[in-house]
Design a protein around this motif. Structure first.
Motif, mmCIF file in Angstrom:
data_model
loop_
_atom_site.group_PDB
_atom_site.id
_atom_site.type_symbol
_atom_site.label_atom_id
_atom_site.label_comp_id
_atom_site.label_asym_id
_atom_site.label_seq_id
_atom_site.Cartn_x
_atom_site.Cartn_y
_atom_site.Cartn_z
ATOM 1 N N GLN A 1 -4.533 -11.727 -13.993
ATOM 2 C CA GLN A 1 -4.363 -10.721 -13.165
ATOM 3 C C GLN A 1 -2.880 -10.278 -13.021
ATOM 4 O OE1 GLN A 1 -6.782 -8.911 -11.296
ATOM 5 N NE2 GLN A 1 -8.515 -9.988 -12.466
ATOM 6 N N TYR B 1 -9.663 4.113 -10.020
ATOM 7 C CA TYR B 1 -10.768 2.814 -9.851
ATOM 8 C C TYR B 1 -9.877 1.703 -9.815
ATOM 9 C CZ TYR B 1 -14.348 6.301 -10.528
ATOM 10 O OH TYR B 1 -15.101 7.184 -10.297
ATOM 11 N N GLU B 2 -8.669 1.433 -10.154
ATOM 12 C CA GLU B 2 -8.122 0.239 -10.291
ATOM 13 C C GLU B 2 -6.609 0.164 -9.532
ATOM 14 O OE1 GLU B 2 -9.569 -2.237 -11.704
ATOM 15 O OE2 GLU B 2 -11.030 -1.387 -12.824
ATOM 16 N N ASP C 1 -5.610 0.864 -6.665
ATOM 17 C CA ASP C 1 -5.554 0.526 -5.174
ATOM 18 C C ASP C 1 -5.670 -0.979 -5.081
ATOM 19 O OD1 ASP C 1 -8.020 0.695 -5.779
ATOM 20 O OD2 ASP C 1 -8.538 1.665 -3.827
ATOM 21 N N LYS C 2 -5.950 -1.581 -6.227
ATOM 22 C CA LYS C 2 -6.393 -3.147 -6.059
ATOM 23 C C LYS C 2 -5.130 -3.843 -5.929
ATOM 24 C CE LYS C 2 -10.941 -2.648 -8.225
ATOM 25 N NZ LYS C 2 -11.581 -3.128 -9.394
ATOM 26 N N LYS C 3 -5.311 -4.976 -5.634
ATOM 27 C CA LYS C 3 -4.050 -6.191 -5.638
ATOM 28 C C LYS C 3 -3.581 -6.550 -7.163
ATOM 29 C CE LYS C 3 -4.730 -7.697 -0.787
ATOM 30 N NZ LYS C 3 -5.079 -8.928 -0.106
ATOM 31 N N VAL D 1 -5.270 -6.304 -11.203
ATOM 32 C CA VAL D 1 -6.314 -5.868 -12.470
ATOM 33 C C VAL D 1 -5.918 -6.849 -13.624
ATOM 34 C CG1 VAL D 1 -6.115 -3.390 -11.559
ATOM 35 C CG2 VAL D 1 -4.526 -4.299 -13.235
ATOM 36 N N GLU E 1 0.927 -1.206 -0.016
ATOM 37 C CA GLU E 1 -0.233 0.064 -0.084
ATOM 38 C C GLU E 1 0.869 1.207 0.059
ATOM 39 O OE1 GLU E 1 -3.668 1.761 -0.276
ATOM 40 O OE2 GLU E 1 -3.179 -0.345 -0.209
#
Length: 385
Positions: free
Chosen positions: A288, A243-244, A246-248, A250, A198
């Motif tokens: 991913q 929108y993408e 901060d994701k683990k 994509v 993070e």
């Protein structure tokens, strides 16, 4: 935590199963003996007598399990634990020596008294019984030569069983404690990993937008129309980052779209002297990848490899290698080197990427960087999930 309660439940079920089997042994043993030998009757009185002995061990076990064992396993109070256990074992020895069972037929497998046998069996047993039966006087004389028994064989066996029972209890508690500690360590490592990732993602977003806004600032005075198109491309990229980012993970197709938008933005800034080539698959399986991982290498190529005076190039290529076990993303970014490369320091750059790769993949990735006098080549291979 939920898994801690589940682990405690499994530990208690283990004890319940062990004691259940132990209390079932006398019933099964006497039943099998009564079936195989018609002389022996199944009597619950004998079972209850054995259960009475087991109950003493059960009470000691419960005291040890819930009160004493936690002192050693969880609180590390060894002196207090061993002191109390020594007193408890001493009390058990005193109890055993002063309360010996008078009936041991269930342990010694002795036949019932002659008067309790049926007539056919009594007739068969009487001759041998008379031969083995000592005279009262001889028995009294023989008993008179024996010393008084303070600790018998039965007492020693009971003491050994008690010590083994306490050791088993400690062993099971240590086993479940080690499982608890291992799961807790994994949870802490996972939490630490997520915090580090993070932190790295928060570094990437400002770093990326700082470079992109610098590009737009350069275009405002040179070509306002291109600057407008650049802002449009930037809005598409911002949507992805917001929108993408901060994701683990994509979808790989969206990561490729983000790269195409960025390179379109770069082409609006530079002249035709810069040879920009992009070879990305148009049809991508549902894999991913970590967001904003590949763009760092492309940023680095445009930032340090473009020259306004001489011909320069940036070549980006990605393909997927399929095999029987897992698929691999093979990414390459090759660029020329400017005569006076940008010397601005302070960005996250390649150090950030290496740290993210180490946290995410450990040793399951390959990053080769070849820094030649005229060219700079990056080749990255990561497993796809």
């Amino acid at each position: 935590m939920k898994w801690m309660k589940e682990q405690k439940k499994h530990e208690n079920l283990t004890y319940l199963a062990l004691w259940g089997m132990l209390f079932a042994v006398p019933v099964l043993s006497l039943y099998m003996r009564s079936v195989s030998n018609p002389v022996i009757d199944f009597e619950w009185r004998e079972v209850f007598m054995i259960w009475k002995q087991f109950s003493i061990f059960l009470v000691i076990f419960l005291i040890h399990n819930f009160l004493l064992a936690p002192l050693l396993v969880y609180k590390q109070r060894r002196a207090l634990y061993f002191g109390i256990v020594a007193v408890m074992i001493g009390g058990f020895i005193v109890y055993q020596c002063t309360n010996r069972p008078t009936e041991r037929r269930a342990f010694n497998h002795e036949p019932p008294p002659m008067e309790q046998m049926e007539e056919p069996y009594r007739e068969q047993m009487e001759p041998a019984h008379r031969e083995r039966s000592p005279r009262p006087r001889d028995f009294k004389e023989h008993r008179g030569h024996r010393p008084p028994m303070i600790v018998g064989q039965h007492d020693v066996i009971a003491l050994i069983i008690l010590i083994l029972m306490l050791g088993m209890n400690i062993g099971i508690k240590l086993y479940f404690k080690s499982r608890h500690d291992a799961k807790q360590l994994m949870a802490l490592e996972k939490e630490n990993l997520e915090q580090q990732l993070e932190y790295l993602r928060y570094q990437i977003n400002p770093h990326f937008f700082m470079n992109t806004l610098n590009n737009i600032h350069a275009l405002v005075d040179i070509d306002p129309e291109k600057a407008k198109d650049t802002i449009l491309e930037l809005s598409k990229m911002m949507r992805f980052v917001l929108y993408e980012g901060d994701k683990k993970g994509v979808p790989l197709s969206r990561e490729f779209d983000f790269i195409r938008h960025y390179i379109t933005l770069m082409r609006l800034r530079y002249t035709d002297k810069v040879d920009v080539q992009v070879d990305l698959p148009t049809e991508v399986p549902d894999y991913q990848v970590p967001p904003l991982m590949l763009i760092t290498f492309i940023e680095n190529a445009f930032k340090h490899g473009i020259s306004y005076q001489h011909d320069s190039f940036v070549h980006v290529k990605a393909d997927i290698i399929f095999n029987s076990q897992f698929s691999i993303l093979n990414f390459t970014c090759r660029n020329s080197k400017a005569e006076k490369p940008n010397e601005i320091k302070g960005g996250v750059g390649l150090a950030n990427v290496r740290q993210r790769l180490n946290l995410l993949y450990g040793e399951n990735y390959t990053l080769n960087i070849q820094d030649d006098p005229d060219t700079y080549n990056v080749e990255l291979q990561i497993p796809l999930t």
